[in-house]
Design a protein around this motif. Structure first.
Motif, short mmCIF file in Angstrom:
data_model
loop_
_atom_site.label_atom_id
_atom_site.label_comp_id
_atom_site.label_asym_id
_atom_site.label_seq_id
_atom_site.Cartn_x
_atom_site.Cartn_y
_atom_site.Cartn_z
N GLY A 1 0.83 -1.20 0.00
CA GLY A 1 0.00 0.00 0.00
C GLY A 1 0.85 1.25 0.00
O GLY A 1 1.15 1.81 1.05
N PHE A 2 1.29 1.69 -1.16
CA PHE A 2 2.15 2.87 -1.21
C PHE A 2 1.40 4.14 -0.86
O PHE A 2 2.00 5.17 -0.59
N GLU A 3 0.10 4.08 -0.85
CA GLU A 3 -0.67 5.26 -0.50
C GLU A 3 -0.40 5.68 0.94
O GLU A 3 -0.67 6.80 1.34
N VAL A 4 0.13 4.78 1.75
CA VAL A 4 0.40 5.12 3.13
C VAL A 4 1.45 6.22 3.22
O VAL A 4 1.53 6.96 4.19
N PHE A 5 2.26 6.36 2.18
CA PHE A 5 3.25 7.42 2.15
C PHE A 5 2.64 8.70 1.58
O PHE A 5 2.56 9.72 2.24
N THR A 6 2.25 8.65 0.33
CA THR A 6 1.62 9.80 -0.31
C THR A 6 0.63 9.27 -1.33
O THR A 6 0.75 8.14 -1.78
N TYR A 7 -0.34 10.08 -1.70
CA TYR A 7 -1.26 9.66 -2.75
C TYR A 7 -1.18 10.63 -3.90
O TYR A 7 -1.50 11.80 -3.78
#
Length: 550
Positions: A446-452
């Protein structure tokens, strides 16, 4: 992020005994706009002011373990605890909105390549020493490639050329290329402040296991462990998001019934990684609340070792994709929860376009590609080791994955195991310099945990960590990064989307690491907890949490 990672802001309400779990209704489009300085007085802060009660201790149970405690260096469990152990200029709330943290206000634009940020001068590390503008700038500089930190943020912040200390209360952000402001602000929120003198004296790796002092609202209270870590609230914290808990424990409980039993008994107050098979039990519980975020960018993917046979052959990788029955994985393995993924971008995003290359379940096509690659799938199915991460929302799919792959001419040998310990040594870049020691892995990220933002979701695995990794392919990340760089500088929305579509076509076709489906994110919490904000991304936060009195 791995297993560990955004859309319009919404906060999920807790679900009682209703038949339908709480859901989000937020469409994933572009990054949520950064808030203004006035938004610093948030509902979270107000809630804390109105809630004098606090927990003497609180325990959170997570699915993934720790590789270290520094979430600018690693992922996994650090993502949950790290959100309180560290702070940067801006902090992302559970609803994906941003508030100033070490910054006194939101950054201001000087010109296309320059931003000014006013700094709070009253903030301290957890040992009481001042957090200086230099310490904040150091947080950015330690992500430089030559530092070999192994951080995903090295690629994501590559367009930030430098961060200069202008005054004790001011930093200047210098960009190497023009980027959208919301992209810049979300990327900045992922970079933390570090005590430069301490980290340099200890060394970055040693500090990551014993990050003392740190820059957030809680501090490490016990030696590092891969499965349980203990923290204390830092009472000298003067940031925007204080905690109403004195002692905080994060622990890993991988076994499903054990997690629910401990939550029922109030031994664990909050837990993440709730699999769809448990939604009903939690809804029926008199002691627990359930929150579900369904429109996520939490991807289940398959990673291939492209550096050795059989998956050095693109045709074989594509054949595996045609042997995966994603609708059945959703229906049986996820109790109907989940969505087919054709891209790192979710289908509700205004950036999403249907790719030409689509892997629908087609065993005959799979066998045809295997024959073209020189194999005889009808008489000698192609054997390989298939790793499946042991997390509760993935491993129930393992038998079904093996069964459908057998229909497509493969003979997978299942390995259900933790991916945390294997990630660097076996999958990314083996420590001994030899070939990666795996064939294929199915895991969630889930890369969205960093930035979206679209750039981040593509650049994550395919433009960032793919470089030199076991799943690198001919044009990923090289050509893909070129497309993403062009998209960042392209002002025309439709032309931008053309470039993102081309990037997606490349990663799906070359098939080094391929999206399979989007997973929901679900948490449960004991009714003794009030104010829990169900995050729209991976990770658990204690922002606004206080005792309910029940």
């Amino acid at each position: 992020m791995i297993g560990v990672g955004a859309v319009a802001p919404t906060v999920l309400a807790a679900c009682g005994g209703d038949d339908t779990p709480a859901t989000t209704a937020a469409p994933a489009t572009t990054a949520a706009p950064a808030t203004t300085a006035a938004a610093e007085t948030t509902a979270t802060t107000a809630m804390m002011e109105e809630a004098p009660a606090e927990f003497e201790s609180i325990t959170l149970s997570q699915v993934g373990g720790w590789i270290s405690l520094d979430n600018n260096r690693t992922t996994g469990g650090a993502l949950a605890s790290g959100q309180h152990t560290f702070e940067g200029l801006l902090t992302k709330l559970p609803d994906r909105s941003l508030v100033p943290a070490l910054a006194a206000e939101m950054p201001t634009r000087v010109d296309d390549l320059t931003y000014s940020v006013k700094i709070r001068t009253n903030r301290t590390f957890t040992d009481g020493s001042p957090i200086t503008a230099s310490d904040i700038a150091y947080g950015f500089s330690r992500l430089a490639p030559e530092k070999e930190l192994g951080s995903p943020f090295t690629a994501y912040t590559s367009f930030i050329e430098s961060v200069e200390v202008v005054a004790d209360d001011e930093l200047q952000i210098n960009l190497g290329q023009k980027v959208p402001e919301d992209v810049l602000f979300h990327r900045m929120s992922a970079v933390n402040a570090y005590p430069e003198a301490v980290v340099e004296a200890m060394g970055g790796e040693e500090y990551s296991f014993a990050p003392t002092p740190s820059s957030g609202s809680m501090m490490v209270a016990a030696p590092f462990d891969t499965e349980i870590n203990m923290f204390k609230r830092y009472d000298g914290y003067e940031g925007p998001l204080p905690l109403a808990a004195k002692d905080i424990t994060y622990l890993v409980i991988p076994e499903l019934s054990g997690r629910i039993a401990q939550a029922e008994a109030g031994q664990v107050q909050i837990l993440d990684g709730v699999s769809p098979q448990l939604y009903r039990a939690i809804q029926d519980s008199p002691n627990l609340e359930l929150g579900v975020a369904r429109e996520t960018t939490f991807l289940e993917m398959i990673f291939f070792n492209t550096q050795k046979p059989p998956f050095d052959n693109q045709l074989v990788r594509q054949a595996v994709m045609y042997s995966i029955d994603a609708p059945q994985l959703i229906e049986i393995g996820l109790a109907g929860e989940g969505r087919i993924a054709r891209s790192p971008l979710p289908p509700e995003s205004d950036r999403f376009r249907e790719p030409q290359m689509q892997y629908n379940f087609d065993p005959d096509k799979s066998k045809e590609l295997l024959r073209e690659a020189g194999y005889d799938p009808d008489n000698e199915p192609l054997q390989f080791q298939l790793g499946v991460v042991e997390w509760a929302y993935v491993y129930p799919q393992a038998p079904l994955l093996a069964q459908t792959m057998q229909e497509g001419g493969f003979d997978p040998l299942l390995l259900v195991d933790s991916i945390d310990a294997r990630w660097v040594s076996d999958i990314m870049k083996p420590e001994d310099g030899g070939p990666a020691r795996f064939d294929a892995w199915v895991a969630t990220i889930g890369f969205e945990v960093f930035t979206y933002d679209p750039d981040n979701l593509f650049r994550g695995w395919w433009g960032g960590w793919a470089e030199g990794a076991s799943f690198e392919t001919e044009n990923v990340p090289s050509t893909l990064n070129d497309l993403l760089d062009q998209a960042l500088e392209e002002s025309d929305f439709d032309k931008q989307n053309d470039l993102y579509a081309a990037a997606n076509e490349l990663l799906v076709t070359e098939a080094g690491a391929v999206p399979i489906l989007f997973q929901p994110i679900a948490h449960a919490w004991h009714k003794s907890v009030a104010g829990y904000q169900m995050p729209q991304t991976l990770g658990m936060t204690l922002f606004g949490v206080h005792p309910s009195g029940e």
